[in-house]
Design a protein around this motif. Structure first.
Motif, PDB file in Angstrom:
ATOM      1  N   LEU A 133       4.367  -0.388   5.163  1.00 30.40           N
ATOM      2  CA  LEU A 133       5.305  -1.173   5.662  1.00 30.40           C
ATOM      3  C   LEU A 133       7.025  -0.526   5.736  1.00 30.40           C
ATOM      4  CD1 LEU A 133       5.751  -4.167   7.037  1.00 30.40           C
ATOM      5  CD2 LEU A 133       6.687  -4.708   4.787  1.00 30.40           C
ATOM      6  N   GLN A 134       7.288   0.330   4.743  1.00 30.49           N
ATOM      7  CA  GLN A 134       8.291   0.755   5.024  1.00 30.49           C
ATOM      8  C   GLN A 134       8.288   1.957   5.942  1.00 30.49           C
ATOM      9  OE1 GLN A 134       9.554   2.319   0.993  1.00 30.49           O
ATOM     10  NE2 GLN A 134      10.829   3.948   2.028  1.00 30.49           N
ATOM     11  N   MET A 135       7.069   2.625   6.024  1.00 32.38           N
ATOM     12  CA  MET A 135       6.859   3.800   7.053  1.00 32.38           C
ATOM     13  C   MET A 135       7.077   3.217   8.309  1.00 32.38           C
ATOM     14  SD  MET A 135       3.747   5.791   5.283  1.00 32.38           S
ATOM     15  CE  MET A 135       3.864   6.783   6.850  1.00 32.38           C
ATOM     16  N   VAL A 136       6.334   1.887   8.759  1.00 36.31           N
ATOM     17  CA  VAL A 136       6.360   1.661  10.156  1.00 36.31           C
ATOM     18  C   VAL A 136       7.697   1.495  10.615  1.00 36.31           C
ATOM     19  CG1 VAL A 136       5.669  -0.476  11.243  1.00 36.31           C
ATOM     20  CG2 VAL A 136       3.940   0.535  10.004  1.00 36.31           C
ATOM     21  N   TYR A 137       8.624   0.950   9.678  1.00 32.93           N
ATOM     22  CA  TYR A 137      10.057   0.714  10.335  1.00 32.93           C
ATOM     23  C   TYR A 137      11.099   1.680   9.942  1.00 32.93           C
ATOM     24  CZ  TYR A 137       8.063  -4.084  11.347  1.00 32.93           C
ATOM     25  OH  TYR A 137       7.329  -4.928  11.813  1.00 32.93           O
ATOM     26  N   GLY A 138      10.536   2.653   9.078  1.00 33.75           N
ATOM     27  CA  GLY A 138      11.593   3.510   8.592  1.00 33.75           C
ATOM     28  C   GLY A 138      11.349   5.088   9.041  1.00 33.75           C
ATOM     29  N   VAL A 168       0.951  -1.171   0.226  1.00 34.28           N
ATOM     30  CA  VAL A 168      -0.132   0.098  -0.275  1.00 34.28           C
ATOM     31  C   VAL A 168       0.822   1.325  -0.036  1.00 34.28           C
ATOM     32  CG1 VAL A 168      -1.758   1.230   1.402  1.00 34.28           C
ATOM     33  CG2 VAL A 168      -1.832  -1.335   1.145  1.00 34.28           C
ATOM     34  N   LYS A 169       0.715   2.095  -0.872  1.00 33.63           N
ATOM     35  CA  LYS A 169       1.875   3.004  -1.149  1.00 33.63           C
ATOM     36  C   LYS A 169       1.221   4.346  -0.259  1.00 33.63           C
ATOM     37  CE  LYS A 169       4.279   1.413  -4.294  1.00 33.63           C
ATOM     38  NZ  LYS A 169       4.594   1.901  -5.855  1.00 33.63           N
ATOM     39  N   LYS A 170       2.312   5.059   0.301  1.00 33.98           N
ATOM     40  CA  LYS A 170       2.035   6.201   0.991  1.00 33.98           C
ATOM     41  C   LYS A 170       3.319   6.998   1.431  1.00 33.98           C
ATOM     42  CE  LYS A 170      -0.781   7.419   5.151  1.00 33.98           C
ATOM     43  NZ  LYS A 170      -1.715   7.128   6.296  1.00 33.98           N
ATOM     44  N   ASN A 171       2.920   8.173   1.360  1.00 34.98           N
ATOM     45  CA  ASN A 171       4.135   9.130   1.515  1.00 34.98           C
ATOM     46  C   ASN A 171       5.477   8.659   0.892  1.00 34.98           C
ATOM     47  OD1 ASN A 171       2.407  10.654   3.090  1.00 34.98           O
ATOM     48  ND2 ASN A 171       3.382   9.931   5.005  1.00 34.98           N
ATOM     49  N   ASN A 172       5.521   8.625  -0.256  1.00 31.21           N
ATOM     50  CA  ASN A 172       6.689   8.328  -1.256  1.00 31.21           C
ATOM     51  C   ASN A 172       7.161   6.679  -0.888  1.00 31.21           C
ATOM     52  OD1 ASN A 172       6.339  10.604  -2.992  1.00 31.21           O
ATOM     53  ND2 ASN A 172       7.689  11.618  -0.887  1.00 31.21           N
ATOM     54  N   GLY A 173       6.222   5.946  -0.178  1.00 26.49           N
ATOM     55  CA  GLY A 173       6.862   4.638   0.090  1.00 26.49           C
ATOM     56  C   GLY A 173       5.741   3.903   0.270  1.00 26.49           C
ATOM     57  N   THR A 174       6.019   2.683   1.234  1.00 27.65           N
ATOM     58  CA  THR A 174       4.736   1.852   1.532  1.00 27.65           C
ATOM     59  C   THR A 174       4.166   1.840   2.770  1.00 27.65           C
ATOM     60  OG1 THR A 174       6.163  -0.024   1.751  1.00 27.65           O
ATOM     61  CG2 THR A 174       5.264   0.294  -0.257  1.00 27.65           C
TER      62      THR A 174
END
Length: 423
Positions: free
Chosen positions: A87-92, A79-85
């Motif tokens: 899952l990427q946001m949760v850990y990054g 799921v894309k969000k804020n120039n990432g996904t």
């Protein structure tokens, strides 16, 4: 004036990753070992359990990585969000969470997580982190190195597969010891399994599971210790979104032991502890006077006397909980105090009236404790007074004017008295 002047070049703006790696203790609490990094991941699994989406959590501490796996609903994959996904946001990204909303319609009305820092903290302080989510027939894997995102993979998977798996390797530069303290982690898991009865933890192949909640935790804490009463006080009180699970017993020990949780997360100290201790002291004194064990004119028993040998375990669940740091070891909120006072005093009074013999044992032990404390105080004062007299006798010479020196001797024939006028 000092020549060391700062300029505009002296002012730095750090990214969340740079700040966390520079001041890791801000969020870690203790950098003795990387246990907190594992705990941050496990608490997310526990939050899934609390909303009915997870039953088992597997923790494996290999030499080259640590892996935490759950069978929860999984984080939304691809799921894309804020120039990432997502899952990427949760850990990054720090301060990113699905648990900020505590309204009645929120998914996580109660959660052990509170700040949206935990997953990113684990990532930022590791050599590498890899996270995979399975949900709704899809999977996604994200890869990080030294806290920085590297790549992602995605695809289809069995529709029955769901959950999250995270593997990481703590960066030794941030810890006194880079190794997990397994004994400490096992103790934390044991407490968490008891307060969240029904969840199954598996640490390096060893299962940790309790089905009777706080009562099981008391049993474990009281190994090699005898209880001095025959009936424990156990209750669960709810009022809207507030809930208090509570267990109390007395042992033959002279020390008190309190184990507290807020929203299923262990706390070392804070407002709930002091509120419960005060309530127990007040209720026991009131009951003792009603039963004639203490006369109306008698001084109330001190908390230190009444809590000698006490064993208390509690878990406070509330949307009001606030902590003083990311490690959540001290609860600072006071909004739940009226609820705590009412619940503990009500159930303790009923318990005392139901089992008066237990109450009499507690009061009798407390009165013996008070007498012993008073006797010890008198003994200390007597020794102190005697010591002060000896010191006064030996130092008397230094208390007189310098023109006259008082000489001390046990032989009275050697003593003389000079009487002078003026100087």
């Amino acid at each position: 004036m000092s020549n060391n002047k700062y300029t505009e070049d002296s002012i730095q703006k750090l990214s969340p990753l740079e700040f966390t790696r520079l001041r890791s203790d801000t969020y870690l609490g203790s950098n003795q070992n990387p246990n907190q990094l594992v705990i941050e991941l496990i608490t997310n699994c526990v939050d899934e359990f609390l909303i009915g989406n997870c039953s088992s959590v597997y923790i494996d501490t290999f030499s080259d990585k640590i892996t935490v796996t759950d069978d929860g609903q999984g984080i939304l994959p691809n799921v894309k969000k804020n120039n990432g996904t997502v899952l990427q946001m949760v850990y990054g990204d720090i301060n990113t969470s699905g648990k900020y909303d505590k309204s009645d319609d929120a998914v996580y009305k109660v959660s052990t997580g509170a700040f949206g820092i935990g997953c990113s903290l684990t990532n930022f302080l590791s050599h590498f982190l890899t996270a995979t989510t399975w949900r709704d027939g899809e999977f996604e894997t994200v890869y990080f190195h030294d806290g920085m995102f590297e790549k992602r993979e995605s695809g289809k998977c069995d529709k029955s597969k769901h959950g999250v798996e995270v593997s990481f390797l703590p960066d030794e530069q941030f810890f006194v010891s880079p190794k997990i303290d397994l004994k400490q982690l096992e103790e934390w898991l044991r407490q968490k399994a008891a307060v969240c009865s029904g969840i199954k933890f598996c640490l390096n192949g060893e299962a940790i599971y309790y089905k009777n909640g706080l009562n099981d935790l008391i049993d474990t804490d009281l190994k090699n210790t005898y209880e001095s009463i025959n009936h424990r006080l156990l209750f669960e009180e709810e009022d809207g979104r507030q809930k208090l699970e509570f267990g109390l017993t007395y042992t033959t020990k002279s020390t008190a032991n309190y184990t507290g949780f807020c929203n299923y997360s262990y706390i070392e100290a804070g407002v709930p502890y002091t509120t419960i201790k005060s309530c127990i002291t007040r209720t026991l004194n009131k009951w003792a006077k009603e039963q004639g064990l203490l006369k109306a004119k008698d001084k109330n028993l001190e908390g230190s006397n009444l809590q000698e040998g006490i064993e208390v375990v509690f878990n406070l669940v509330s949307p009001n909980i606030r902590y003083d740091s990311q490690t959540k070891v001290r609860c600072t909120s006071t909004e739940d105090n009226p609820f705590i006072n009412e619940a503990v005093s009500k159930h303790l009074e009923v318990w005392l009236d139901t089992y008066p013999q237990e109450g009499m044992k507690i009061i009798e032990k407390a009165m013996i404790s008070r007498k012993a404390a008073e006797a010890a105080k008198k003994a200390r004062e007597a020794v102190k007074s005697k010591s002060e007299k000896k010191v006064e006798k030996k130092t008397k010479a230094f208390d007189l004017p310098s023109k006259l020196t008082d000489c001390y001797s046990k032989n009275r024939q050697e003593c003389e008295l000079f009487i002078v006028e003026g100087e």
